[in-house]
Design a protein around this motif. Structure first.
Motif, short mmCIF file in Angstrom:
data_model
loop_
_atom_site.label_atom_id
_atom_site.label_comp_id
_atom_site.label_asym_id
_atom_site.label_seq_id
_atom_site.Cartn_x
_atom_site.Cartn_y
_atom_site.Cartn_z
N UNK A 1 -12.53 -11.45 0.74
CA UNK A 1 -11.42 -11.23 1.67
C UNK A 1 -10.89 -9.80 1.55
N UNK A 2 -10.90 -9.25 0.35
CA UNK A 2 -10.46 -7.87 0.15
C UNK A 2 -11.36 -6.91 0.94
N UNK A 3 -12.67 -7.08 0.81
CA UNK A 3 -13.62 -6.21 1.51
C UNK A 3 -13.50 -6.36 3.02
N UNK A 4 -13.22 -7.56 3.48
CA UNK A 4 -13.09 -7.81 4.92
C UNK A 4 -11.89 -7.06 5.51
N UNK A 5 -10.87 -6.80 4.69
CA UNK A 5 -9.66 -6.11 5.16
C UNK A 5 -9.84 -4.59 5.22
N UNK A 6 -10.86 -4.07 4.60
CA UNK A 6 -11.04 -2.61 4.54
C UNK A 6 -11.63 -2.08 5.84
N UNK B 1 -19.40 0.18 -6.70
CA UNK B 1 -19.02 0.07 -8.10
C UNK B 1 -17.88 -0.94 -8.28
N UNK B 2 -16.95 -0.96 -7.34
CA UNK B 2 -15.89 -1.97 -7.37
C UNK B 2 -16.50 -3.37 -7.39
N UNK B 3 -17.43 -3.60 -6.49
CA UNK B 3 -18.08 -4.91 -6.38
C UNK B 3 -18.80 -5.26 -7.67
N UNK B 4 -19.53 -4.31 -8.24
CA UNK B 4 -20.27 -4.61 -9.47
C UNK B 4 -19.31 -4.89 -10.63
N UNK B 5 -18.18 -4.20 -10.69
CA UNK B 5 -17.19 -4.49 -11.74
C UNK B 5 -16.61 -5.89 -11.59
N UNK B 6 -16.17 -6.23 -10.37
CA UNK B 6 -15.57 -7.55 -10.14
C UNK B 6 -16.58 -8.65 -10.43
N UNK B 7 -17.79 -8.49 -9.90
CA UNK B 7 -18.82 -9.52 -10.13
C UNK B 7 -19.19 -9.61 -11.60
N UNK B 8 -19.24 -8.47 -12.29
CA UNK B 8 -19.55 -8.47 -13.72
C UNK B 8 -18.47 -9.15 -14.54
N UNK B 9 -17.21 -8.82 -14.25
CA UNK B 9 -16.10 -9.48 -14.96
C UNK B 9 -16.15 -10.98 -14.71
N UNK B 10 -16.37 -11.38 -13.47
CA UNK B 10 -16.42 -12.81 -13.14
C UNK B 10 -17.56 -13.50 -13.89
N UNK B 11 -18.72 -12.87 -13.93
CA UNK B 11 -19.89 -13.48 -14.57
C UNK B 11 -19.73 -13.57 -16.09
N UNK B 12 -19.02 -12.62 -16.67
CA UNK B 12 -18.90 -12.53 -18.13
C UNK B 12 -17.49 -12.87 -18.62
N UNK B 13 -16.68 -13.51 -17.78
CA UNK B 13 -15.26 -13.68 -18.08
C UNK B 13 -14.99 -14.40 -19.40
#
Length: 144
Positions: free
Chosen positions: A39-44, A54-66
């Motif tokens: 939803x964040x990306x859809x608003x941009x 890089x934003x996407x890879x950070x968010x996805x990485x944090x989510x995967x390794x939370x």
């Protein structure tokens, strides 16, 4: 060629700030980070800025390794549980630990400094020192 690193740093800092925005919202609303990211990306506005990858890879990485990331933060944040930390600090720590453990092209010192700099702008007066200490201990652990 000498301009490369200079132009990358602000872009990466913007990417970290956006990742913080997404993770903060996901944390507050108790939603999966991937859903908030969508939803964040859809608003941009289009075209998307280059640093969004890089934003996407950070968010996805944090989510995967939370679970692993939170376990480390809890272990090294002496006297603090992950739930007691301010939401901004908790998510800045998550981004930095993601970089420390899983993003080889980012030096540990850069990951820590970036988290501390964002904490100076966005959190409490005690947050930069707190994050520097916790992340420094995690970086020591990670290099063993």
């Amino acid at each position: 060629m000498a301009e490369g690193p200079k132009t990358q740093m602000p872009a990466r800092r913007k990417a970290r700030k956006r990742a913080l925005d997404v993770l903060y919202e996901a944390d507050l609303r108790d939603l999966p980070p991937a859903q908030v990211l969508t939803t964040y990306l859809a608003r941009l506005d289009r075209p998307l800025p280059e640093h969004i990858g890089y934003t996407t890879s950070l968010v996805e990485g944090v989510a995967a390794n939370l679970d692993r990331i939170d376990e480390l933060i809890s272990s090294y944040a002496e006297g603090w549980t992950i739930d007691r930390m301010p939401t901004v600090d908790r998510n800045l720590a998550r981004i930095a630990v993601q970089e420390l453990l899983y993003v080889d092209e980012i030096d540990d010192a850069v990951a820590i400094t970036e988290a501390v700099e964002l904490a100076k702008q966005m959190s409490t007066d005690d947050s930069p020192r707190f994050l520097n200490g916790v992340l420094g201990r995690i970086a020591e652990y990670a290099t063993r």
